[in-house]
Each structure stands twice: as C-alpha cells, then as structure tokens.
Design a protein around this motif. Structure first.
Motif, short mmCIF file in Angstrom:
data_model
loop_
_atom_site.label_atom_id
_atom_site.label_comp_id
_atom_site.label_asym_id
_atom_site.label_seq_id
_atom_site.Cartn_x
_atom_site.Cartn_y
_atom_site.Cartn_z
N ASP A 1 24.96 -29.42 63.76
CA ASP A 1 24.67 -30.85 63.78
C ASP A 1 23.57 -31.07 64.83
O ASP A 1 23.84 -31.20 66.02
CB ASP A 1 25.92 -31.64 64.13
CG ASP A 1 25.72 -33.14 63.99
OD1 ASP A 1 24.58 -33.63 64.18
OD2 ASP A 1 26.71 -33.83 63.68
N VAL A 2 22.34 -31.07 64.37
CA VAL A 2 21.19 -31.15 65.27
C VAL A 2 21.24 -32.41 66.13
O VAL A 2 20.93 -32.38 67.32
CB VAL A 2 19.86 -31.06 64.48
CG1 VAL A 2 18.66 -31.31 65.37
CG2 VAL A 2 19.74 -29.70 63.80
N GLU A 3 21.64 -33.55 65.55
CA GLU A 3 21.72 -34.80 66.31
C GLU A 3 22.66 -34.70 67.51
O GLU A 3 22.43 -35.32 68.54
CB GLU A 3 22.20 -35.94 65.40
CG GLU A 3 21.14 -36.97 65.16
CD GLU A 3 21.64 -38.11 64.30
OE1 GLU A 3 22.65 -38.74 64.66
OE2 GLU A 3 21.00 -38.35 63.28
N LEU B 1 32.22 -28.86 53.16
CA LEU B 1 32.41 -27.80 54.15
C LEU B 1 33.26 -28.27 55.32
O LEU B 1 34.12 -27.53 55.81
CB LEU B 1 31.06 -27.27 54.64
CG LEU B 1 30.26 -26.48 53.60
CD1 LEU B 1 28.92 -26.06 54.18
CD2 LEU B 1 31.03 -25.28 53.10
N ALA B 2 33.05 -29.49 55.77
CA ALA B 2 33.87 -30.03 56.86
C ALA B 2 35.33 -30.11 56.43
O ALA B 2 36.23 -29.74 57.19
CB ALA B 2 33.36 -31.41 57.28
N ASP B 3 35.57 -30.54 55.20
CA ASP B 3 36.94 -30.62 54.67
C ASP B 3 37.57 -29.24 54.56
O ASP B 3 38.74 -29.05 54.91
CB ASP B 3 36.96 -31.30 53.30
CG ASP B 3 36.58 -32.78 53.36
OD1 ASP B 3 36.57 -33.37 54.46
OD2 ASP B 3 36.26 -33.33 52.28
N MET B 4 36.79 -28.26 54.08
CA MET B 4 37.29 -26.89 53.96
C MET B 4 37.65 -26.31 55.33
O MET B 4 38.69 -25.67 55.48
CB MET B 4 36.25 -25.99 53.27
CG MET B 4 36.13 -26.21 51.79
SD MET B 4 34.75 -25.27 51.04
CE MET B 4 35.18 -23.60 51.45
N MET B 5 36.78 -26.53 56.32
CA MET B 5 37.02 -25.99 57.64
C MET B 5 38.28 -26.60 58.26
O MET B 5 39.11 -25.89 58.83
CB MET B 5 35.81 -26.22 58.55
CG MET B 5 35.89 -25.44 59.85
SD MET B 5 34.33 -25.42 60.76
CE MET B 5 34.51 -26.89 61.74
N SER C 1 26.19 -26.75 57.95
CA SER C 1 26.49 -25.32 57.75
C SER C 1 27.52 -24.88 58.78
O SER C 1 27.53 -25.36 59.91
CB SER C 1 25.21 -24.49 57.89
OG SER C 1 24.28 -24.82 56.88
N ILE C 2 28.38 -23.95 58.39
CA ILE C 2 29.45 -23.49 59.27
C ILE C 2 29.08 -22.14 59.88
O ILE C 2 28.66 -21.22 59.18
CB ILE C 2 30.78 -23.36 58.49
CG1 ILE C 2 31.21 -24.72 57.95
CG2 ILE C 2 31.88 -22.78 59.39
CD1 ILE C 2 32.43 -24.66 57.05
#
Length: 142
Positions: A106-108, A69-73, A123-124
């Motif tokens: 990113d909860v952290e 998902l990070a790569d897609m975004m 999740s995006i």
C-alpha cells in the motif's frame, strides 16, 4: 467474469533461487538473512492475469483484485494456516517453515517493498523462516 469465493489453506514457496513460479510468470523473492534462514517475496500479485489450466485441459486466466486478496489473507489468518507451506503445489506440507510476517502493499501508507515496485497495491508479500534443512539447501542450491 465469474466471481467465486477464494481461499488459501497453504502458501506456496518454490525451491528455486530468486523466483516463485506462477505458471508462466516469474515472481522474484530474495534471501533476506542467510544466517537466520529468512526469505522474503511476493505471495500473490494483485490485478495481474495468472494462467491456469484445469485437469481437463481447459485454459484460462484469473485475476485477483486488491479486495479479494485482502479477504483471502484475513481468512487465511482466521483459520490458523500460518505455518502451512507447500513448496511445489502438490498439497504436501513442509515441516519447520514459519511465516514470520505477511503484509499487503500500500504505497499511500508507505508499504512499498524495495525491489518489488512493479507490483500493484494490494499484492501480498511474506517472509518465512526456513528451519527445514532440505528446503533451505534447495533454496541455496537453486
């Protein structure tokens, strides 16, 4: 599971109140500012099986990892697709809908949108400004 390159050239936004449909799963969104016509919601869940069916009728589930998902975004932004929004998965782009923000949960790092706690990190999420009267009215009417 076979790995394929994933890409997004338009974002899907369903014209129904408080949900985006990913086949048989209901993903909620919310109107953030009715006067300014802004909606916010989940675009793609990380690590969640999503039902798919090919044109030939073959059924399967696909799961997008946090990294995919990070790569897609990133690719989506690099290719300049920020204002390409498809409301019904029919490849018909809507005019006058602008992506105003997009981020990864990113909860952290303290990025955990209220009301969407059940979705996995990675999740995006996105917010859109809806200047298209037809789409806005459909959102309000449900």
């Amino acid at each position: 599971m076979k790995k394929r390159e994933c890409t997004a050239s338009a974002l899907l936004m369903r014209q129904r109140p408080n949900l985006i449909l990913l086949r048989f799963r209901k993903i909620k969104y919310s109107v953030q500012d009715e006067e300014q016509r802004r909606i916010f919601g989940l675009i793609m869940p990380a690590d969640m099986p999503i039902y798919r069916r090919t044109a030939e009728g073959a059924e399967y589930y696909i799961v997008y990892s946090r990294q995919t998902l990070a790569d897609m975004m990133e690719k989506y932004f690099k290719q300049g697709f920020q204002n390409q929004v498809d409301t019904n998965h029919n490849f018909q782009l809507e005019d006058n809908i602008t992506l105003t923000q997009m981020f990864v949960k990113d909860v952290e790092k303290g990025v955990n949108p209220k009301g969407f706690e059940e979705y996995a990190d990675g999740s995006i999420f996105a917010e859109f400004h809806i200047m298209n009267d037809e789409v806005w009215n459909a959102i309000k009417d449900g």
